[in-house]
Design a protein around this motif. Sequence first.
Motif, PDB file in Angstrom:
ATOM      1  N   ARG A   1      46.884  41.020  41.784  1.00 18.84           N
ATOM      2  CA  ARG A   1      46.727  42.181  41.052  1.00 18.84           C
ATOM      3  C   ARG A   1      47.143  43.891  41.251  1.00 18.84           C
ATOM      4  N   THR A   2      48.439  42.760  41.816  1.00 22.26           N
ATOM      5  CA  THR A   2      49.653  44.192  42.154  1.00 22.26           C
ATOM      6  C   THR A   2      50.487  44.339  41.069  1.00 22.26           C
TER       7      THR A   2
ATOM      8  N   ARG B   1      43.221  41.300  36.523  1.00 16.83           N
ATOM      9  CA  ARG B   1      41.829  41.740  37.498  1.00 16.83           C
ATOM     10  C   ARG B   1      40.825  40.592  38.114  1.00 16.83           C
ATOM     11  N   CYS B   2      40.528  39.765  39.054  1.00 12.28           N
ATOM     12  CA  CYS B   2      40.174  38.932  39.862  1.00 12.28           C
ATOM     13  C   CYS B   2      40.327  39.143  41.554  1.00 12.28           C
ATOM     14  N   ASP B   3      39.357  38.065  41.928  1.00 12.79           N
ATOM     15  CA  ASP B   3      39.580  38.352  43.562  1.00 12.79           C
ATOM     16  C   ASP B   3      39.653  36.800  43.618  1.00 12.79           C
TER      17      ASP B   3
ATOM     18  N   GLN C   1      38.101  33.637  42.680  1.00  6.40           N
ATOM     19  CA  GLN C   1      37.778  33.110  40.824  1.00  6.40           C
ATOM     20  C   GLN C   1      39.575  32.582  41.055  1.00  6.40           C
TER      21      GLN C   1
ATOM     22  N   ALA D   1      38.437  42.959  28.247  1.00  8.61           N
ATOM     23  CA  ALA D   1      36.870  43.414  29.517  1.00  8.61           C
ATOM     24  C   ALA D   1      35.944  42.842  29.480  1.00  8.61           C
ATOM     25  N   ASN D   2      36.303  41.296  29.126  1.00  6.35           N
ATOM     26  CA  ASN D   2      34.890  39.639  28.221  1.00  6.35           C
ATOM     27  C   ASN D   2      35.433  38.781  28.783  1.00  6.35           C
ATOM     28  N   ALA D   3      36.032  38.735  30.088  1.00  6.48           N
ATOM     29  CA  ALA D   3      36.444  36.919  30.564  1.00  6.48           C
ATOM     30  C   ALA D   3      36.024  36.176  29.819  1.00  6.48           C
TER      31      ALA D   3
ATOM     32  N   ARG E   1      33.751  34.176  36.273  1.00  8.56           N
ATOM     33  CA  ARG E   1      33.493  33.882  37.417  1.00  8.56           C
ATOM     34  C   ARG E   1      31.791  33.255  36.772  1.00  8.56           C
TER      35      ARG E   1
ATOM     36  N   GLU F   1      40.293  51.421  41.601  1.00  5.91           N
ATOM     37  CA  GLU F   1      39.765  50.788  40.488  1.00  5.91           C
ATOM     38  C   GLU F   1      39.767  49.213  41.825  1.00  5.91           C
TER      39      GLU F   1
ATOM     40  N   MET G   1      42.107  47.707  42.148  1.00  9.20           N
ATOM     41  CA  MET G   1      43.361  46.850  42.014  1.00  9.20           C
ATOM     42  C   MET G   1      44.262  46.214  43.391  1.00  9.20           C
TER      43      MET G   1
ATOM     44  N   CYS H   1      34.903  46.723  42.577  1.00 13.06           N
ATOM     45  CA  CYS H   1      35.790  46.103  42.669  1.00 13.06           C
ATOM     46  C   CYS H   1      35.569  46.328  41.401  1.00 13.06           C
TER      47      CYS H   1
ATOM     48  N   ALA I   1      36.618  43.040  39.766  1.00 19.16           N
ATOM     49  CA  ALA I   1      35.730  41.767  38.954  1.00 19.16           C
ATOM     50  C   ALA I   1      34.405  42.056  38.629  1.00 19.16           C
TER      51      ALA I   1
ATOM     52  N   ARG J   1      33.218  43.361  34.866  1.00 16.52           N
ATOM     53  CA  ARG J   1      34.071  42.486  33.410  1.00 16.52           C
ATOM     54  C   ARG J   1      33.015  41.311  33.461  1.00 16.52           C
ATOM     55  N   LEU J   2      32.179  40.907  33.879  1.00 18.98           N
ATOM     56  CA  LEU J   2      30.659  39.454  33.524  1.00 18.98           C
ATOM     57  C   LEU J   2      29.755  40.185  32.687  1.00 18.98           C
TER      58      LEU J   2
ATOM     59  N   SER K   1      29.840  42.632  30.963  1.00 19.67           N
ATOM     60  CA  SER K   1      29.764  43.332  29.614  1.00 19.67           C
ATOM     61  C   SER K   1      28.666  42.071  28.659  1.00 19.67           C
TER      62      SER K   1
END
Lengths: 503, 503
Positions: free
Chosen positions: A185-186, A191-193, A196, A324-326, A351, B36, B38, B96, B98, B101-102, B104
């Motif tokens: 992320r940094t 864009r993740c956790d 994932q 923006a759409n995985a 996810r 955001e 990040m 968050c 992430a 994201r999904l 959308s």
Amino acid sequence: MTRAASGIIPVFSIDRLVPTALHRQIYNWYRKAIMEGMLRPGEQVPSTRALAKELGVSRFPVLDAHSQLLAEGYFESRTGGGTFICHSLPEHFMQCAAGPRLTSVHKSPRKIAGRSSLLPPLESSPWVREIGPFGVGQVAFDEFPIQVWSKLIAWHSRNTNPLTLHYGEQIGAMGLREAIADYLRTARSVRCDADQIMIVSSSQQALEISVRVLFDFGSPVWVEEPGYGLARDAFLLGGCRLVPVPVDQDGMNVEAGIKRCPHARAALVTPSHQFPVGSTMSVERRIRLLNWAQESGAWIIEDDYDCEYRYNGPPTPSLQGLDANARVIYIGTFSKVLFPSLRLGYVVIPRDLLSRFLAVHRAMDLGPPAFFQNVVADFIREGHFGRHIRKMRNVYRHRMGALVKSIDGELGSSVEMSGSEAGMHLTIRLLNDESDVEIAYRAAAENLWLWPLSTAYLAEPKSPGFILGFGGTPVASIQPAICKLRALIAAGKISHRDKRLIC
Amino acid sequence: MTRAASGIIPVFSIDRLVPTALHRQIYNWYRKAIMEGMLRPGEQVPSTRALAKELGVSRFPVLDAHSQLLAEGYFESRTGGGTFICHSLPEHFMQCAAGPRLTSVHKSPRKIAGRSSLLPPLESSPWVREIGPFGVGQVAFDEFPIQVWSKLIAWHSRNTNPLTLHYGEQIGAMGLREAIADYLRTARSVRCDADQIMIVSSSQQALEISVRVLFDFGSPVWVEEPGYGLARDAFLLGGCRLVPVPVDQDGMNVEAGIKRCPHARAALVTPSHQFPVGSTMSVERRIRLLNWAQESGAWIIEDDYDCEYRYNGPPTPSLQGLDANARVIYIGTFSKVLFPSLRLGYVVIPRDLLSRFLAVHRAMDLGPPAFFQNVVADFIREGHFGRHIRKMRNVYRHRMGALVKSIDGELGSSVEMSGSEAGMHLTIRLLNDESDVEIAYRAAAENLWLWPLSTAYLAEPKSPGFILGFGGTPVASIQPAICKLRALIAAGKISHRDKRLIC
């Protein structure tokens, strides 16, 4: 050579119902095992005490058999160190067991899979994985913080417990996944956790799993032309149809891809630092690629293999961070930023695909060892990782500078250079039509490792040139190596006869 | 929780062409990244010195930005330990990234592979991989010679060099392959040389590679019924058609297999110690199986997963050692004899298939880390391996004896026991028609890990029962655990409502 399968108990048993004496049974078994090559010269045999215990007999028959085998020269004793199969057994005694196995007639032919022939034959290309200038994939081994690393290893080794010895989490150690998520992320705008992120053995395995989750036999996939051959192999083995899409100084030419195969199921790209050309994908191309994926239902596989090192210009965030759409599967590795034999990589998974990726991974392999996952997690958390990247960026910046200067000075206008803004390799194109492969073979004979650019192409025309890794090449070695390269290029083509002699 | 991607430099750059002051640009970037999601609470931010250097600006604007972020509560300082994203940021700040994201809309649906749905859905069966009685696959963690092991690790860690950090040999470290070949010839009567041995991450990976080399989509393969589900998954993912062949006290019923599918491309067997029933394949069946393979052109895949431990009767040599026609792929693992998180296994490959196995392996993954390969090679060579096996055989013999005694005493004639002659598990069949799965779920709630036997069947009828691993269960824990099991069986079926509560 001293070889000793020390104290391994042989697989034989005593038969008390036959009239043969116990010591004779033991003697016979050893003699036969030696003559058939099951036991080899130099192997240690178990002690008489251990064997007697194992066989459930008294030590006397075992001692008798040992004495006889020693007397006849099958065994030899070493002072203070046990009993071994004799080193000086006559040659004709040793009938290597495995040899004749395959010469016997196969009554019915043994069938193998058609799919394994989808892969190109294995070549032992000398320029891959040797150490020295300009092997690709080498890191600055001498600059790795071994002290810190060894301390972490020692700590984890001392703190072994049932949890660390047992099967770990299939998806990877949580500590490492959190550290990677924070880092991505940094530093990469991914864009993740942590949930994932799946830990894998390499970016190669990440590709392999992605292929099996996402594509079917015959699925068309865009690949960069030129591109990374081993990545293509994962798609070939999965039965994908490769569609080469040319790359230029702005990365993959998305329009060309759309013209060639608008309904490809995916694009495999290296947008931060294209392999092997070294270009960075422009923002326009990135957006075009994402839009195409969004419109056509395609996937983008982003292989961010050496994103950490950029020497000029602003840092380039990941393509995944723009999506923006995985649609993007983001793949990273520790092979470049730490070292290759670590065998750790990761994949950031949308996810809704997590359970599919996990199921495929589990059927293939239960995940890399937890030990080094925990070591790397600490290495990141304690700040060593950030420091190492900053330090290595300087090291590589100097190496890159020296290489560019040498190429300019020695090779000048006879080559065209690209990719000197980032990463751990650059590429030179030969402007004449020399055979880069032949030069690479000759160079290998002089311990110069040149990856021929032409081998990175899937289709014609294949530009000749070299991919020069400088990660493992200290500044002082660069100029002499480039001089050698100049001489090799000048020497022109080599006859087939000579080539055979070298190989 | 303290989380810190310590000192990772964020991916942002200074734009000198816009009128925004430098300190404002830095402030804005941090604030946006925090809002955001990040950057997350608790992450460490780089020092002002490091960031200024990275951005190529003086320290003043960075200090200004930091002061403001600290003053506004985005950052917090810790005495003596750097600056962090504030832990107490209000919830609504943290969006968050992430999550949305999904949600959308996907303009074109994202297609995934049909083949990944060949696998059964992932279930989080609680009885797999938990530690405690009677988890299958657990070793006696407390008996592992950690001192010796740690010393070897420390030695190899101190003796790191470019060769050990760089990519290793794809096929595996030579020292380990030699040690394994010596061991297999001596202890398992396997006919092999070191050059036929490929090191893999697990027996699972060995199966996976074998499937891709040997079989095509639709190839019929005999599997043991009941058998090991994860092994079946490798064949399912490879598109094989599974033909369940019943096992009895003599192992796989070869005649039944021939009746059901005479032209199967292979048989997957565990002849030394059938999983899960625990039987050893008789010599007659072995010869029948080899003859069938020879006549029909089939392969035999021998998974010798826990062959090291046999408590009664003579040792059983491998099936591979009986084969005169290179029909057998022999697979072994260190998960049982050392420990599971080591992630090392091996496969003995007929010589004419070596390059195919290597090519497939290379496309999947570049081999397990060399580090532990070298450690294990030393562990074997120095005699620790032989000693460990002998010691563990006694440990497991005692645990097995205690388990058999407890089952006899507590469960008596309500169950039928099998497989108590070897290995690290035995199997009990329930003689009534209780649901073993329901009992297993209830047991899991009491930290008792019972692998339901019915889940090991591919087809009906599925005998209820439990596979009881005793490797990780000390003698003192066995009797209380079996008492618990008796109570659970006695309590009979559980209602669906209750089951849901437990899960």
